[in-house]
Design a protein around this motif. Structure first.
Motif, PDB file in Angstrom:
ATOM      1  N   PRO A 201       9.930  10.322 -10.432  1.00 27.11           N
ATOM      2  CA  PRO A 201       9.521  10.274  -9.021  1.00 27.11           C
ATOM      3  C   PRO A 201       8.015  10.208  -8.827  1.00 27.11           C
ATOM      4  CG  PRO A 201      10.192  12.493  -9.612  1.00 27.11           C
ATOM      5  CD  PRO A 201      10.550  11.618 -10.779  1.00 27.11           C
ATOM      6  N   GLY A 202       7.249  10.729  -9.799  1.00 24.30           N
ATOM      7  CA  GLY A 202       5.796  10.651  -9.686  1.00 24.30           C
ATOM      8  C   GLY A 202       5.311   9.210  -9.704  1.00 24.30           C
ATOM      9  N   SER A 203       5.872   8.401 -10.598  1.00 23.04           N
ATOM     10  CA  SER A 203       5.498   6.983 -10.658  1.00 23.04           C
ATOM     11  C   SER A 203       5.922   6.265  -9.386  1.00 23.04           C
ATOM     12  CB  SER A 203       6.161   6.323 -11.872  1.00 23.04           C
ATOM     13  OG  SER A 203       5.697   6.908 -13.073  1.00 23.04           O
ATOM     14  N   MET A 204       7.114   6.611  -8.893  1.00 24.95           N
ATOM     15  CA  MET A 204       7.610   5.990  -7.674  1.00 24.95           C
ATOM     16  C   MET A 204       6.666   6.265  -6.505  1.00 24.95           C
ATOM     17  SD  MET A 204      11.657   6.251  -6.605  1.00 24.95           S
ATOM     18  CE  MET A 204      12.255   6.719  -8.224  1.00 24.95           C
ATOM     19  N   ASN A 205       6.266   7.526  -6.382  1.00 27.43           N
ATOM     20  CA  ASN A 205       5.423   7.932  -5.255  1.00 27.43           C
ATOM     21  C   ASN A 205       4.002   7.398  -5.411  1.00 27.43           C
ATOM     22  OD1 ASN A 205       4.597   9.145  -2.890  1.00 27.43           O
ATOM     23  ND2 ASN A 205       4.946  11.238  -3.580  1.00 27.43           N
ATOM     24  N   LEU A 206       3.475   7.454  -6.619  1.00 26.88           N
ATOM     25  CA  LEU A 206       2.105   6.989  -6.845  1.00 26.88           C
ATOM     26  C   LEU A 206       1.989   5.494  -6.557  1.00 26.88           C
ATOM     27  CD1 LEU A 206      -0.692   7.850  -7.725  1.00 26.88           C
ATOM     28  CD2 LEU A 206       0.003   7.545 -10.102  1.00 26.88           C
ATOM     29  N   ASP A 207       2.955   4.730  -6.998  1.00 28.31           N
ATOM     30  CA  ASP A 207       2.967   3.296  -6.722  1.00 28.31           C
ATOM     31  C   ASP A 207       2.920   3.035  -5.223  1.00 28.31           C
ATOM     32  OD1 ASP A 207       3.538   0.500  -6.680  1.00 28.31           O
ATOM     33  OD2 ASP A 207       5.695   0.914  -6.758  1.00 28.31           O
ATOM     34  N   ARG A 208       3.792   3.671  -4.485  1.00 29.81           N
ATOM     35  CA  ARG A 208       3.860   3.434  -3.045  1.00 29.81           C
ATOM     36  C   ARG A 208       2.629   3.982  -2.317  1.00 29.81           C
ATOM     37  NH1 ARG A 208       8.647   1.493  -1.211  1.00 29.81           N
ATOM     38  NH2 ARG A 208      10.116   1.075  -2.913  1.00 29.81           N
ATOM     39  N   SER A 209       2.055   5.051  -2.828  1.00 26.18           N
ATOM     40  CA  SER A 209       0.862   5.621  -2.194  1.00 26.18           C
ATOM     41  C   SER A 209      -0.348   4.709  -2.378  1.00 26.18           C
ATOM     42  CB  SER A 209       0.571   7.012  -2.765  1.00 26.18           C
ATOM     43  OG  SER A 209       1.637   7.909  -2.492  1.00 26.18           O
ATOM     44  N   ILE A 210      -0.507   4.143  -3.569  1.00 24.73           N
ATOM     45  CA  ILE A 210      -1.613   3.209  -3.816  1.00 24.73           C
ATOM     46  C   ILE A 210      -1.449   1.964  -2.941  1.00 24.73           C
ATOM     47  CG2 ILE A 210      -2.691   1.701  -5.532  1.00 24.73           C
ATOM     48  CD1 ILE A 210      -1.873   3.834  -7.652  1.00 24.73           C
ATOM     49  N   CYS A 211      -0.225   1.458  -2.854  1.00 26.43           N
ATOM     50  CA  CYS A 211       0.023   0.288  -2.001  1.00 26.43           C
ATOM     51  C   CYS A 211      -0.230   0.621  -0.531  1.00 26.43           C
ATOM     52  CB  CYS A 211       1.452  -0.204  -2.199  1.00 26.43           C
ATOM     53  SG  CYS A 211       1.763  -0.906  -3.842  1.00 26.43           S
ATOM     54  N   HIS A 212       0.111   1.828  -0.117  1.00 27.05           N
ATOM     55  CA  HIS A 212      -0.161   2.266   1.256  1.00 27.05           C
ATOM     56  C   HIS A 212      -1.663   2.249   1.534  1.00 27.05           C
ATOM     57  CE1 HIS A 212       0.240   4.769   4.919  1.00 27.05           C
ATOM     58  NE2 HIS A 212      -0.843   5.384   4.471  1.00 27.05           N
ATOM     59  N   ALA A 213      -2.453   2.741   0.573  1.00 29.02           N
ATOM     60  CA  ALA A 213      -3.904   2.757   0.740  1.00 29.02           C
ATOM     61  C   ALA A 213      -4.446   1.332   0.887  1.00 29.02           C
ATOM     62  CB  ALA A 213      -4.558   3.453  -0.451  1.00 29.02           C
ATOM     63  N   ALA A 214      -3.947   0.417   0.059  1.00 22.79           N
ATOM     64  CA  ALA A 214      -4.404  -0.979   0.141  1.00 22.79           C
ATOM     65  C   ALA A 214      -4.019  -1.602   1.477  1.00 22.79           C
ATOM     66  CB  ALA A 214      -3.811  -1.777  -1.015  1.00 22.79           C
ATOM     67  N   GLU A 215      -2.787  -1.354   1.920  1.00 26.28           N
ATOM     68  CA  GLU A 215      -2.303  -1.942   3.175  1.00 26.28           C
ATOM     69  C   GLU A 215      -3.064  -1.421   4.389  1.00 26.28           C
ATOM     70  OE1 GLU A 215       1.767  -0.875   3.080  1.00 26.28           O
ATOM     71  OE2 GLU A 215       2.264  -2.267   1.435  1.00 26.28           O
ATOM     72  N   HIS A 216      -3.602  -0.200   4.291  1.00 26.67           N
ATOM     73  CA  HIS A 216      -4.296   0.398   5.431  1.00 26.67           C
ATOM     74  C   HIS A 216      -5.810   0.237   5.355  1.00 26.67           C
ATOM     75  CE1 HIS A 216      -0.332   2.062   6.162  1.00 26.67           C
ATOM     76  NE2 HIS A 216      -0.738   2.396   7.359  1.00 26.67           N
ATOM     77  N   GLY A 217      -6.281  -0.635   4.474  1.00 23.24           N
ATOM     78  CA  GLY A 217      -7.684  -1.026   4.481  1.00 23.24           C
ATOM     79  C   GLY A 217      -8.645  -0.120   3.759  1.00 23.24           C
ATOM     80  N   TYR A 218      -8.143   0.801   2.940  1.00 24.27           N
ATOM     81  CA  TYR A 218      -9.062   1.636   2.171  1.00 24.27           C
ATOM     82  C   TYR A 218      -9.692   0.813   1.045  1.00 24.27           C
ATOM     83  CZ  TYR A 218      -7.203   5.629   4.672  1.00 24.27           C
ATOM     84  OH  TYR A 218      -6.844   6.512   5.662  1.00 24.27           O
ATOM     85  N   THR A 219     -10.934   1.110   0.743  1.00 25.99           N
ATOM     86  CA  THR A 219     -11.640   0.394  -0.315  1.00 25.99           C
ATOM     87  C   THR A 219     -11.221   0.886  -1.692  1.00 25.99           C
ATOM     88  OG1 THR A 219     -13.544   0.177   1.169  1.00 25.99           O
ATOM     89  CG2 THR A 219     -13.934  -0.242  -1.159  1.00 25.99           C
ATOM     90  N   TYR A 220     -10.932   2.196  -1.792  1.00 24.98           N
ATOM     91  CA  TYR A 220     -10.573   2.792  -3.074  1.00 24.98           C
ATOM     92  C   TYR A 220      -9.385   3.744  -2.919  1.00 24.98           C
ATOM     93  CZ  TYR A 220     -15.236   1.326  -4.645  1.00 24.98           C
ATOM     94  OH  TYR A 220     -16.359   0.596  -4.958  1.00 24.98           O
TER      95      TYR A 220
END
Length: 354
Positions: free
Chosen positions: A281-300
């Motif tokens: 579940p950690g990989s599942m959540n980390l993947d989606r969290s990183i994609c969420h950051a990219a989709e919401h315009g964060y630089t890093y």
């Protein structure tokens, strides 16, 4: 330019701080620069400690506030006497990216003014800076400092990443892990993921319980004072506190905490229900969290301090901090005594663990 010691009752200082922070234009611009973070850390870890004193330094030019140095004085005693004392940023070692609160482009004059204040008001003391990174304001000032290597900081630049590109950005092992996690998530409708800003008390409690269950006494939440601090911060940080939550039916399988402000999403810590470990579940959540950051315009997407293997597998950008010791003059007697005592303790620790 003048430097004066203030406190959190200073209404003008609080108003300036809130306005500067809300502009998202601070020289160092993270949640760790917020009034909420610094005030709560002071109230929980400084106010009631007799070995610590608040040093909230207000820096003004032509009677206008241009910077704040949120610091505290750490006092070391030998019996009834003060052996030595030094200044640290509030949140030292816990907060990362500790720095001046300022919008000024030129920060060298601010640091020189602080050192002059130190020499006049706290003779024989010094300043310990434990997270001096390439972009830290202290780098601008030509100051004599004792410097040692610090920690590794890792972050993923998001400008060219999205959910499609992320797997190929990773090393082969993490690429396979992400693709397997996505397949698991898609194959079972019992899995649900959500990003929750300004989480409620129930979700905050669930995070702390899962973290403690997983790490035991090593959990940061093992101490009640730490839980009290995080509860208070959760109430004050509002939507800048982000929980990304992976559920299986109604059970929380994994939850991540991130601080969001400015251009970065800072990943702080997590909790996991061990019953779901086999599903990664950690990989599942980390993947989606990183994609969420990219989709919401964060630089890093920022992993903060630490070079754990799983972080390295995302091929992140790496920076190394330095630890600086700043003095207004040459090394005084108290400083030499402090360093001798520190070296003796370090040597004793090495003999104990050998």
């Amino acid at each position: 330019m003048t430097v004066t010691r203030s406190d959190y009752d200073d209404a003008a200082l609080r108003a300036w701080w809130e306005d500067a922070y809300s502009s998202s234009s601070l020289r160092c611009d993270t949640l760790f620069q917020s009034l909420a973070w610094n005030r709560n850390w002071y109230e929980h870890f400084v106010r009631d400690d007799p070995r610590r004193e608040l040093y909230l330094l207000k820096i003004e030019s032509d009677r206008e506030i241009i910077a704040v140095a949120p610091m505290f004085l750490q006092i070391r005693s030998a019996g009834p006497l003060t052996a030595w004392r030094y200044l640290l940023f509030l949140g030292d070692r816990l907060a990362q990216y500790t720095d001046l609160i300022t919008l000024q482009a030129e920060t060298a004059p601010l640091w020189h003014a602080i050192l002059q204040y130190l020499e006049a008001e706290l003779p024989g003391s010094w300043i310990e800076l434990h997270d001096v990174l390439p972009a830290s304001t202290a780098r601008q000032a030509d100051m004599q400092a004792e410097k040692t290597r610090g920690e590794t900081y890792l972050r993923i630049p998001l400008a060219k990443l999205d959910s499609t590109r992320l797997p190929d950005h990773c090393v082969p092992h993490m690429r396979r892990e992400i693709l397997r996690a996505r397949k698991t998530f898609s194959a079972d409708s019992s899995w649900r993921w959500e990003a929750v800003s300004a989480p409620g008390e129930d979700l905050v409690s669930a995070l702390m319980d899962l973290n403690r269950a997983r790490f035991g006494e090593a959990s940061w939440f093992a101490e009640k004072l730490h839980r009290d601090f995080f509860n208070a911060l959760s109430g004050d940080a509002g939507e800048e506190l982000l929980f990304t939550v992976l559920r299986h039916n109604d059970d929380i399988a994994h939850v991540m905490v991130s601080y969001t402000h400015g251009t970065s999403m800072l990943y702080v810590l997590s909790g996991m229900d061990e019953r779901f470990r086999k599903y990664s579940p950690g990989s599942m959540n980390l993947d989606r969290s990183i994609c969420h950051a990219a989709e919401h315009g964060y630089t890093y997407f920022d992993f903060l301090r630490g070079d754990e293997k799983y972080k390295q597998e995302f091929r992140p950008e790496q920076r190394t901090s330095e630890h600086w010791t700043l003095q207004s003059g040459g090394p005084g007697l108290r400083y030499r005594i402090a360093r001798t005592a520190q070296n003796l303790r370090r040597g004793e620790g090495e003999r104990t663990t050998a």
